[in-house]
Design a protein around this motif. Structure first.
Motif, PDB file in Angstrom:
ATOM      1  N   GLN A 227     -53.143  30.076 -88.518  1.00  0.00           N
ATOM      2  CA  GLN A 227     -51.993  30.614 -89.216  1.00  0.00           C
ATOM      3  C   GLN A 227     -52.197  30.620 -90.735  1.00  0.00           C
ATOM      4  O   GLN A 227     -52.610  29.608 -91.310  1.00  0.00           O
ATOM      5  CB  GLN A 227     -50.737  29.790 -88.886  1.00  0.00           C
ATOM      6  CG  GLN A 227     -50.356  29.797 -87.414  1.00  0.00           C
ATOM      7  CD  GLN A 227     -49.540  31.013 -87.057  1.00  0.00           C
ATOM      8  OE1 GLN A 227     -50.022  32.143 -87.078  1.00  0.00           O
ATOM      9  NE2 GLN A 227     -48.278  30.790 -86.735  1.00  0.00           N
ATOM     10  N   LYS A 228     -51.893  31.722 -91.389  1.00  0.00           N
ATOM     11  CA  LYS A 228     -51.866  31.850 -92.852  1.00  0.00           C
ATOM     12  C   LYS A 228     -53.049  31.141 -93.507  1.00  0.00           C
ATOM     13  O   LYS A 228     -52.871  30.177 -94.269  1.00  0.00           O
ATOM     14  CB  LYS A 228     -50.550  31.303 -93.388  1.00  0.00           C
ATOM     15  CG  LYS A 228     -49.313  31.994 -92.818  1.00  0.00           C
ATOM     16  CD  LYS A 228     -48.029  31.360 -93.317  1.00  0.00           C
ATOM     17  CE  LYS A 228     -46.809  32.055 -92.712  1.00  0.00           C
ATOM     18  NZ  LYS A 228     -45.531  31.400 -93.150  1.00  0.00           N
ATOM     19  N   PRO A 229     -54.264  31.577 -93.224  1.00  0.00           N
ATOM     20  CA  PRO A 229     -55.453  30.862 -93.721  1.00  0.00           C
ATOM     21  C   PRO A 229     -55.523  30.739 -95.243  1.00  0.00           C
ATOM     22  O   PRO A 229     -55.980  29.713 -95.757  1.00  0.00           O
ATOM     23  CB  PRO A 229     -56.624  31.687 -93.165  1.00  0.00           C
ATOM     24  CG  PRO A 229     -56.039  33.013 -92.803  1.00  0.00           C
ATOM     25  CD  PRO A 229     -54.625  32.762 -92.419  1.00  0.00           C
ATOM     26  N   ASP A 230     -55.066  31.754 -95.971  1.00  0.00           N
ATOM     27  CA  ASP A 230     -55.130  31.682 -97.438  1.00  0.00           C
ATOM     28  C   ASP A 230     -54.202  30.593 -97.965  1.00  0.00           C
ATOM     29  O   ASP A 230     -54.585  29.807 -98.851  1.00  0.00           O
ATOM     30  CB  ASP A 230     -54.765  33.035 -98.051  1.00  0.00           C
ATOM     31  CG  ASP A 230     -55.807  34.110 -97.748  1.00  0.00           C
ATOM     32  OD1 ASP A 230     -56.968  33.737 -97.463  1.00  0.00           O
ATOM     33  OD2 ASP A 230     -55.463  35.301 -97.785  1.00  0.00           O
ATOM     34  N   GLU A 231     -52.974  30.549 -97.431  1.00  0.00           N
ATOM     35  CA  GLU A 231     -52.025  29.513 -97.849  1.00  0.00           C
ATOM     36  C   GLU A 231     -52.526  28.134 -97.431  1.00  0.00           C
ATOM     37  O   GLU A 231     -52.361  27.154 -98.169  1.00  0.00           O
ATOM     38  CB  GLU A 231     -50.655  29.777 -97.228  1.00  0.00           C
ATOM     39  CG  GLU A 231     -49.965  31.008 -97.773  1.00  0.00           C
ATOM     40  CD  GLU A 231     -48.594  31.203 -97.165  1.00  0.00           C
ATOM     41  OE1 GLU A 231     -48.050  30.219 -96.595  1.00  0.00           O
ATOM     42  OE2 GLU A 231     -48.058  32.327 -97.249  1.00  0.00           O
TER      43      GLU A 231
END
Length: 368
Positions: A24-28
């Motif tokens: 989930q949401k790898p950048d965040e």
């Protein structure tokens, strides 16, 4: 590193890997991990959900999302404590999402609901498998113990590079609901509310048969489980025949039941940790296990909430000594859940003693 240095680990979100097995949401997530590293945090703690990895069928494992996550943790210079989570997320204190146990296991449960823990009224609990089936080959020819062993073995094989690199420091082995070594005696999803005494969870057909055999072996085939005498989830001890002052928990029959109930819990934890030790032999990791801090009704003579959870602890009987001995045999770390609580923070009616409970458990582990 200083001798009294205590490493700090931060729990990752329960749904960092989605129920459809996606990161989930790898950048965040990477930004969050970087912030933790900048704050001098040592590492993170991560649930490795059985219900996600082996969801599609027996021994069909998909580790891709977890491999991507571990690679990110490694790149950010953090360590990892991994939890082998063989339970459902949802229905307990702090559960804000729902991750069920594997779909194919639940399908087996549709035709054989006795694979799940059951109270005396017949209500099933699908948080985890009943320890009554731990040695029953009901799962495509495998027992529950064999399934957990295979899962941990697959984890080691697929995370070998991370283990060899020293990324993974601890493996906490799930031993029941919420990952804790206990029976699911106080499920919020079934209406339990603090400080209810909870209910015994041993009325699936496998545990009932086991109890009957055990009673017959000691020459008392007429002995029965407490049933309705032990009350319901939100009762108080004094409103039940079993837990009230001088209640039937003190009779020969009551003592036999409680010893059987608590011993089954210790044996099942011992079996799973045996498998974990075999799987991770040679790895530079420490095993850990979580024991629940059942502090309400600690100052009632019956310790009712501890008894329904599987901890046979009374004023004149230390219920945590056998647990400590079992964990020490596996060199397992104890994760205890009420170390930060104070008596003054608890309602007087709950006869709660978290401070005394922590001291009692600490004494046991200091002795061994």
């Amino acid at each position: 590193m200083e001798a009294n240095y205590v490493p700090v680990y931060v729990m990752l979100p329960l749904d960092v890997i989605s129920t459809d097995n996606q990161l989930q949401k790898p950048d965040e997530l990477r930004e969050m991990l970087n912030c933790l590293k900048c704050a001098d945090v040592d590492g993170v703690m991560l649930d490795v959900w059985w219900g996600i990895v082996e969801n599609e069928g027996p021994e069909i494992y998909d580790w891709s999302a977890y491999q991507a996550l571990l690679q990110m943790i490694k790149e950010e210079g953090l360590a990892l404590q991994a939890i082998m989570s063989f339970h459902q997320c949802g229905g307990n204190v702090g559960d804000i999402i729902y991750i069920p146990i594997p779909k194919w296991i639940r399908e087996i449960g549709e035709s054989n609901p006795d694979i799940f823990y059951t109270n005396y009224r017949g209500t099933k609990n699908e948080e985890c498998l009943s320890l009554g089936v731990y040695n029953q080959p009901l799962f495509s020819g495998r027992t529950a113990i064999e399934m957990y062993h295979n899962y941990m073995k697959s984890f080691r094989e697929n995370m070998e590079d991370f283990l060899a690199a020293g990324l993974i420091k601890d493996i906490e082995v799930g031993l029941g609901p919420a990952g804790e070594m206990r029976y699911p005696s106080y499920p919020e999803a079934q209406g339990w509310a603090f400080p209810g005494i909870g209910e015994f969870q041993c009325y699936d057909k496998y545990l009932q048969e086991d109890f009957k055999e055990a009673a017959a072996e000691v020459g008392h085939p007429e002995w029965e489980m407490p049933g309705g005498d032990a009350g319901e989830y939100n009762d108080k001890p004094e409103s039940t025949n079993f837990f009230k002052t001088n209640g039937t928990y003190l009779t020969e029959e009551g003592k036999f039941f409680l010893k059987w109930y608590s011993s089954k819990l210790i044996v099942h934890a011992d079996q799973i940790l045996d498998k974990a030790n075999l799987v991770f032999l040679g790895c530079k990791v420490k095993l850990a296990a979580k024991v629940a801090g059942i502090h309400w009704w600690y100052f009632h003579p019956s310790h009712a909430a501890e008894l329904t959870s599987g901890y046979y602890n009374l004023t004149d009987r230390d219920g945590y000594r056998p647990i400590a001995r079992m964990l020490s045999r596996h060199y397992a770390i104890l994760n205890f859940t009420c170390a930060e609580m104070r008596n003054s923070e608890q309602p007087e009616e709950a006869k709660s003693g978290p401070e005394e409970l922590v001291q009692q458990v600490e004494r046991n582990f200091n002795i061994l």
